[in-house]
Every structure is written in structure tokens, then in C-alpha cells.
Design an enzyme around this catalytic site. Sequence first.
Site, PDB file in Angstrom:
ATOM      1  N   CYS A   1       0.818  -1.225   0.000  1.00 50.43           N
ATOM      2  CA  CYS A   1       0.000   0.000   0.000  1.00 50.43           C
ATOM      3  C   CYS A   1       0.850   1.272   0.000  1.00 50.43           C
ATOM      4  CB  CYS A   1      -0.972  -0.012   1.171  1.00 50.43           C
ATOM      5  SG  CYS A   1      -2.161  -1.362   1.034  1.00 50.43           S
TER       6      CYS A   1
ATOM      7  N   HIS B   1      -3.114   7.396   1.881  1.00 53.48           N
ATOM      8  CA  HIS B   1      -3.529   6.088   1.371  1.00 53.48           C
ATOM      9  C   HIS B   1      -4.930   5.810   1.914  1.00 53.48           C
ATOM     10  CE1 HIS B   1      -3.955   1.936   0.560  1.00 53.48           C
ATOM     11  NE2 HIS B   1      -3.713   1.537   1.795  1.00 53.48           N
TER      12      HIS B   1
ATOM     13  N   ASN C   1     -10.035   0.083  -0.518  1.00 50.24           N
ATOM     14  CA  ASN C   1      -8.577   0.127  -0.449  1.00 50.24           C
ATOM     15  C   ASN C   1      -8.015  -0.467  -1.739  1.00 50.24           C
ATOM     16  OD1 ASN C   1      -5.862  -0.260   0.021  1.00 50.24           O
ATOM     17  ND2 ASN C   1      -6.116  -1.099   2.088  1.00 50.24           N
TER      18      ASN C   1
HETATM   19  C1  COA Z   1     -10.458  -4.843   9.569  1.00 50.02           C
HETATM   20  C2  COA Z   1     -11.127  -3.910  10.542  1.00 50.02           C
HETATM   21  C3  COA Z   1     -12.094  -3.002   9.800  1.00 50.02           C
HETATM   22  C4  COA Z   1     -11.896  -4.722  11.550  1.00 50.02           C
HETATM   23  O1  COA Z   1     -12.493  -3.855  12.478  1.00 50.02           O
HETATM   24  P1  COA Z   1     -12.401  -4.208  14.034  1.00 50.02           P
HETATM   25  O2  COA Z   1     -13.178  -3.179  14.732  1.00 50.02           O
HETATM   26  O3  COA Z   1     -10.941  -4.336  14.368  1.00 50.02           O
HETATM   27  O4  COA Z   1     -13.160  -5.563  14.093  1.00 50.02           O
HETATM   28  P2  COA Z   1     -12.652  -6.937  14.705  1.00 50.02           P
HETATM   29  O5  COA Z   1     -11.645  -7.556  13.812  1.00 50.02           O
HETATM   30  O6  COA Z   1     -12.302  -6.692  16.116  1.00 50.02           O
HETATM   31  O7  COA Z   1     -13.991  -7.767  14.616  1.00 50.02           O
HETATM   32  C5  COA Z   1     -15.150  -7.390  15.330  1.00 50.02           C
HETATM   33  C6  COA Z   1     -16.258  -8.361  15.000  1.00 50.02           C
HETATM   34  O8  COA Z   1     -16.710  -8.120  13.650  1.00 50.02           O
HETATM   35  C7  COA Z   1     -16.690  -9.336  12.918  1.00 50.02           C
HETATM   36  N1  COA Z   1     -16.425  -9.058  11.520  1.00 50.02           N
HETATM   37  C8  COA Z   1     -15.229  -9.054  10.898  1.00 50.02           C
HETATM   38  N2  COA Z   1     -15.410  -8.734   9.613  1.00 50.02           N
HETATM   39  C9  COA Z   1     -16.723  -8.527   9.421  1.00 50.02           C
HETATM   40  C10 COA Z   1     -17.505  -8.180   8.318  1.00 50.02           C
HETATM   41  N3  COA Z   1     -16.968  -7.935   7.109  1.00 50.02           N
HETATM   42  N4  COA Z   1     -18.834  -8.040   8.479  1.00 50.02           N
HETATM   43  C11 COA Z   1     -19.410  -8.265   9.680  1.00 50.02           C
HETATM   44  N5  COA Z   1     -18.711  -8.608  10.765  1.00 50.02           N
HETATM   45  C12 COA Z   1     -17.378  -8.743  10.647  1.00 50.02           C
HETATM   46  C13 COA Z   1     -15.623 -10.165  13.573  1.00 50.02           C
HETATM   47  O9  COA Z   1     -15.829 -11.535  13.291  1.00 50.02           O
HETATM   48  C14 COA Z   1     -15.819  -9.820  15.021  1.00 50.02           C
HETATM   49  O10 COA Z   1     -16.900 -10.559  15.515  1.00 50.02           O
HETATM   50  P3  COA Z   1     -16.828 -11.212  16.981  1.00 50.02           P
HETATM   51  O11 COA Z   1     -16.685 -10.030  17.916  1.00 50.02           O
HETATM   52  O12 COA Z   1     -18.119 -11.919  17.080  1.00 50.02           O
HETATM   53  O13 COA Z   1     -15.626 -12.097  16.955  1.00 50.02           O
HETATM   54  C15 COA Z   1     -10.078  -3.055  11.290  1.00 50.02           C
HETATM   55  O14 COA Z   1      -9.319  -3.870  12.147  1.00 50.02           O
HETATM   56  C16 COA Z   1      -9.169  -2.341  10.375  1.00 50.02           C
HETATM   57  O15 COA Z   1      -9.561  -1.451   9.667  1.00 50.02           O
HETATM   58  N6  COA Z   1      -7.860  -2.695  10.375  1.00 50.02           N
HETATM   59  C17 COA Z   1      -6.927  -2.103   9.480  1.00 50.02           C
HETATM   60  C18 COA Z   1      -6.989  -2.873   8.214  1.00 50.02           C
HETATM   61  C19 COA Z   1      -6.393  -2.144   7.075  1.00 50.02           C
HETATM   62  O16 COA Z   1      -6.720  -1.014   6.813  1.00 50.02           O
HETATM   63  N7  COA Z   1      -5.490  -2.814   6.357  1.00 50.02           N
HETATM   64  C20 COA Z   1      -4.891  -2.320   5.203  1.00 50.02           C
HETATM   65  C21 COA Z   1      -3.743  -1.488   5.586  1.00 50.02           C
HETATM   66  S1  COA Z   1      -2.912  -1.021   4.120  1.00 50.02           S
END
Ligand code: COA
Length: 323
Positions: A113, A250, A280
Site C-alpha cells: 500500500c 492512502h 482500499n
Molecule cells: C479490519 C477492521 C475493519 C476490523 O475492524 P475491528 O473493529 O478491528 O473488528 P474486529 O476484527 O475486532 O472484529 C469485530 C467483529 O466483527 C466481525 N467481523 C469481521 N469482519 C466482518 C464483516 N466484514 N462483516 C461483519 N462482521 C465482521 C468479527 O468476526 C468480530 O466478531 P466477533 O466479535 O463476534 O468475533 C479493522 O481492524 C481495520 O480497519 N484494520 C486495518 C486494516 C487495514 O486497513 N489494512 C490495510 C492497511 S494497508
Amino acid sequence: MIRSVVRGFGAALPKRVMTNRDIEDVVDTSDEWIVQRTGIRQRYVAGDDETTSSLGAAAARAALENAGLTPADIDLIICATSTPDNTFPATAVSIQNRLGMTHGFAFDVQAVCTGFVYAVTTADAYIRGGLAKRVLVIGAETFSRILDWNDRTTCVLFGDGAGALVLEASEGEGTTADRGVLTAHLRSDGSHKDKLYVDGGPSTTGTVGKLRMEGREVFKYAVGMITDVVVAAFEATGTTADDLDWLVPHQANRRIIEGSAKKLNIPVEKVVITVDLHGNTSAASIPLALATAAGDGRIKKGDLVMLEAMGGGFTWGAVLLRW
Ligand SMILES: CC(C)(COP(=O)(O)OP(=O)(O)OC[C@H]1O[C@@H](n2cnc3c(N)ncnc32)[C@H](O)[C@@H]1OP(=O)(O)O)[C@@H](O)C(=O)NCCC(=O)NCCS
């Protein structure tokens, strides 16, 4: 002193739009969850007739037209991508071929990225070193091809697309009033390589592999890494957040973008946000955002613009330029 000045910009997106509602048919997710956690509302997905090089070439043609140039005027093509058409040759060479160019030289940069920030920095070094006069800098991706469409924690986040800039050598005074790239700051730390990676490759599995991510871990590091390089760019040039006209981050996640802007004291009105439209798109996201904001008249000639990114590796970096 020689500066690398933006002479043109362009973008290209696949024909097919995939909304959050469309993804609800693929995995157990909801529009509400995706919007709330990421700010993403839709993304573009490449069809069978679209590849990273076809999108990259379309963005390059748009940038050349915007610059009033033709492929004959270009001496270097740098393509930032992690989703090349083939393991080799470089996607930049395929784009060169699509543009009908047999002169000059072309190569890829792979920093996930952060790829476009690395590519602009590389182009700037070639221009200032006298090795190239006009460079097509392209970010192009088809992440849809490396997503695990059964994994709701990743497949909802990414999209496909391409953007390009033409950078041109131009004489500057050596001050921050100059147009062009003013400073660049790149970092990587491979101790984080297993937090965001693809579980295949030519030298390991012999397969392409799929994207794997520990989303929470990435989130944890993102804001700190982004602010580190943006502050480095301010310090190196004696500028501050008040001098900045636009932050073009980004586009991974609205919460990361807004969290970084807040920590840097940059008001959200000065931040270009396109993650809602494109998802993204990895190395393509910054040039897509630049083309969007320059195309609609927000970014104007002479504006001070900060580019920043963080991604797999981890890699991170920032470029400060005057448009
Ligand atoms: C990926 C991201 C959006 C997840 O958000 P989060 O608040 O951290 O969510 P979590 O991973 O803690 O998951 C929370 C719950 O949502 C659920 N969940 C995950 N993806 C889901 C989706 N697409 N739809 C619905 N529920 C989802 C999980 O299973 C979890 O459920 P549980 O509590 O029953 O186990 C977040 O971590 C993020 O943005 N990370 C950075 C990723 C990124 O930008 N990467 C690229 C960098 S270049």
C-alpha cells in the site's frame, strides 16, 4: 536545483462497481458494519478483460493527455503494484508495450500500500540524478484477484483501479516555494511481515496465494507510523500543518485517515477521502485520490500536498510536494 514537478494526472477504474449490498450476497456482512468500521461504500472489481496493466495503461494515457504529452515524451515508467499481470516481466513493461513505446525503460516497485509513495520517491531520485526527464509514475492494482472471497474480514476492504502522474524535471530555487517534490521519507520494518501478507508466491508455494491480514494489529500500528513520516516531512522542510493545503492519504480506512489527521492537527476539510468510492486499492489509492481531487478542482497549481501511506511489510512513507 532540479525538481520533479507534476505535469499531468490520470485515473482508470474497472467497469464493474460492487456495492456493500452486493457483498452481502457473497459473505455474512452488512452495509452498516462495513461503513461504520471502514467508511467504504463501494469498490470497483476488474472483469475478465481487465488486468493491472490494462488499468495502468488507461490511467497512463489519461495522465499523458492531461499533460499534453505523448508516450514519445516519456523516458521512464515506474509502476507500483503488488498484483502484477505476471510474475515477470514487470507490469511497467507490459504498460510500456500497451502504450506502443519501445524506447526508454520501465520497472515495477513493490511496497504494497506504500507502493505509490515509494514510486514517486524513486522517480524523483532518477529525475534529480539526471537519469530521466519525464517519468510516468503509476499505481495499479487488481486486489480482487488475491482476495479470499470466503473471508469477510478481508474481502470487504479492497478494490481495483489505477492512477498515474507525469513527473517532469524542472529548475527550482531550492526553497519550499518551488513546485515539485520537496522531500520524501520512506521506512520499512520486516519484523511485521506476517501481519499483512499473501500466503503464496513463486519461490514458496509456486502459487499466487491469497491476502491474509490481522486487521486489529495493522490498525494498532497505522496511526503512529503515518504520523512519524508526516512529521519527518514537515521537519525536513520547516513547514507545519498550517502550511498544508491537502493531505492525500492512502485510502485504507476512514478511521485510520481521520485518526492520523487529528493527531497531526490537520482539519478534516483539508483531507482528500475517496475510500468510500474505491475501497482500499493499495498502491493505486493515492493516485486515484489525487486524480479525483485535482480533477474536481480541489487541488490547484501551487498547493502544498502531503502524500502518506502505510501497508504490508510493514512499509510506510510520506512525500511532500507542491502541485
Ligand atoms: C479490519 C477492521 C475493519 C476490523 O475492524 P475491528 O473493529 O478491528 O473488528 P474486529 O476484527 O475486532 O472484529 C469485530 C467483529 O466483527 C466481525 N467481523 C469481521 N469482519 C466482518 C464483516 N466484514 N462483516 C461483519 N462482521 C465482521 C468479527 O468476526 C468480530 O466478531 P466477533 O466479535 O463476534 O468475533 C479493522 O481492524 C481495520 O480497519 N484494520 C486495518 C486494516 C487495514 O486497513 N489494512 C490495510 C492497511 S494497508
